[in-house]
Write a protein that holds these residues in place. Structure first.
Motif, PDB file in Angstrom:
ATOM      1  N   GLU A  14      32.074   8.328  63.310  1.00  0.00           N
ATOM      2  CA  GLU A  14      33.324   8.787  63.906  1.00  0.00           C
ATOM      3  C   GLU A  14      33.341  10.305  63.893  1.00  0.00           C
ATOM      4  OE1 GLU A  14      37.526   7.046  63.652  1.00  0.00           O
ATOM      5  OE2 GLU A  14      37.498   8.603  62.120  1.00  0.00           O
ATOM      6  N   THR A  59      35.511  13.938  64.710  1.00  0.00           N
ATOM      7  CA  THR A  59      36.839  14.540  64.808  1.00  0.00           C
ATOM      8  C   THR A  59      36.676  15.950  65.337  1.00  0.00           C
ATOM      9  OG1 THR A  59      37.615  13.259  62.911  1.00  0.00           O
ATOM     10  CG2 THR A  59      38.943  15.165  63.555  1.00  0.00           C
ATOM     11  N   ILE A 116      41.400  15.148  68.197  1.00  0.00           N
ATOM     12  CA  ILE A 116      40.962  13.876  68.766  1.00  0.00           C
ATOM     13  C   ILE A 116      39.934  13.264  67.829  1.00  0.00           C
ATOM     14  CG2 ILE A 116      39.167  14.945  70.218  1.00  0.00           C
ATOM     15  CD1 ILE A 116      39.901  12.738  72.334  1.00  0.00           C
ATOM     16  N   GLU A 117      40.036  11.953  67.630  1.00  0.00           N
ATOM     17  CA  GLU A 117      39.097  11.217  66.790  1.00  0.00           C
ATOM     18  C   GLU A 117      38.578  10.022  67.570  1.00  0.00           C
ATOM     19  OE1 GLU A 117      40.588  11.490  62.266  1.00  0.00           O
ATOM     20  OE2 GLU A 117      41.941  10.421  63.601  1.00  0.00           O
ATOM     21  N   GLY A 118      37.298   9.747  67.416  1.00  0.00           N
ATOM     22  CA  GLY A 118      36.724   8.588  68.086  1.00  0.00           C
ATOM     23  C   GLY A 118      35.260   8.405  67.723  1.00  0.00           C
ATOM     24  N   LYS A 166      41.608  15.979  77.058  1.00  0.00           N
ATOM     25  CA  LYS A 166      42.722  15.157  76.574  1.00  0.00           C
ATOM     26  C   LYS A 166      43.596  15.943  75.607  1.00  0.00           C
ATOM     27  CE  LYS A 166      40.742  10.532  76.952  1.00  0.00           C
ATOM     28  NZ  LYS A 166      40.271   9.346  76.223  1.00  0.00           N
ATOM     29  N   SER A 186      46.202  13.518  68.908  1.00  0.00           N
ATOM     30  CA  SER A 186      47.508  13.875  68.362  1.00  0.00           C
ATOM     31  C   SER A 186      47.634  15.395  68.346  1.00  0.00           C
ATOM     32  CB  SER A 186      47.716  13.286  66.968  1.00  0.00           C
ATOM     33  OG  SER A 186      46.807  13.849  66.059  1.00  0.00           O
ATOM     34  N   ALA A 200      38.368   0.987  68.428  1.00  0.00           N
ATOM     35  CA  ALA A 200      39.550   1.700  68.906  1.00  0.00           C
ATOM     36  C   ALA A 200      39.147   2.848  69.823  1.00  0.00           C
ATOM     37  CB  ALA A 200      40.332   2.227  67.709  1.00  0.00           C
ATOM     38  N   GLN A 201      39.963   3.085  70.831  1.00  0.00           N
ATOM     39  CA  GLN A 201      39.748   4.204  71.735  1.00  0.00           C
ATOM     40  C   GLN A 201      40.017   5.503  70.982  1.00  0.00           C
ATOM     41  OE1 GLN A 201      38.748   4.043  75.005  1.00  0.00           O
ATOM     42  NE2 GLN A 201      38.437   1.875  74.665  1.00  0.00           N
ATOM     43  N   ALA A 202      39.496   6.597  71.544  1.00  0.00           N
ATOM     44  CA  ALA A 202      39.728   7.904  70.938  1.00  0.00           C
ATOM     45  C   ALA A 202      41.223   8.183  70.882  1.00  0.00           C
ATOM     46  CB  ALA A 202      39.010   8.980  71.746  1.00  0.00           C
ATOM     47  N   GLN A 203      41.657   8.669  69.743  1.00  0.00           N
ATOM     48  CA  GLN A 203      43.068   8.939  69.511  1.00  0.00           C
ATOM     49  C   GLN A 203      43.332  10.437  69.517  1.00  0.00           C
ATOM     50  OE1 GLN A 203      45.388   6.390  69.150  1.00  0.00           O
ATOM     51  NE2 GLN A 203      43.644   5.105  69.691  1.00  0.00           N
TER      52      GLN A 203
END
Length: 194
Positions: free
Chosen positions: A143, A145, A164-166, A184, A25, A20-23
């Motif tokens: 991962e 954060t 951001i998490e990735g 971002k 929120s 998964a791409q970095a998310q």
């Protein structure tokens, strides 16, 4: 029907095999007028990345601060440790995760990636490729954060948070990933860059 089945399996394999791409929120206090904030000061960062020197580095901390400073300046904020309007802090955290990935395909006998097996021929039984080479394996990765907090200096209340998490497996790209991650996060800040 065969073509539809092949397409579904290929799409499923791609979805499972891709990380998964970095998310990003964010959350903030909707009652706050963010244009009132003109100055900021740093809070002590909270770094929880274990003992691995790849992630536990003062260079990473200073990179986060430098990128955040640039982004804050773009939004009209200047650093003032004596009389800040905002207290800016950040937290970093890493943990090991497991991902399911698709095994690499076997050598192709026919255009669809089948393996040899027995199947009925128009002229009797024989060796014919028909069985899918689908297999999955578990893969470990790290991962990361990054959480950025903005606290109102007078009320001491959290007014904005971005995270951001990735995956951060490649040490040669950590600096670039951190810079992009901070940018971002800050794109979601209520005051846009000038």
């Amino acid at each position: 029907m065969k073509k539809l089945l092949i397409l579904v399996i290929v799409l499923l394999a791609g979805a499972v095999g891709q990380r998964a791409q970095a998310q990003v929120s964010t959350d903030y206090d909707k009652s706050v007028n963010f244009s009132q904030y003109k100055t900021y000061a740093w809070c002590t960062p909270d770094i929880e990345v274990g003992r691995n020197p790849v992630y536990n580095s003062p260079l990473i901390t200073s990179n986060i601060e430098a990128t955040l400073s640039t982004e804050l300046q773009k939004r009209g904020l200047t650093m003032n440790p004596e009389q800040p309007d905002l207290l800016v802090g950040f937290h970093t955290y890493t943990e090991k995760r497991t991902q399911t990935v698709v095994n690499p395909p076997a050598p192709l006998y026919y255009p669809f990636g089948f393996r040899a097996g027995w199947r009925y021929f128009p002229y009797g039984y024989g060796n014919w490729p028909y069985q899918w080479n689908t297999g999955f394996q578990q893969r470990q990765y790290t991962e990361g954060t990054l959480v950025v907090d903005f606290v109102d200096a007078k009320s001491k209340q959290l007014v904005w948070r971005g995270l951001i998490e990735g995956a951060i497996d490649n040490p040669t790209r950590i600096e670039r990933e951190i810079t992009r991650g901070v940018q971002k996060i800050m794109k979601e800040y209520p005051i846009k860059a000038i």
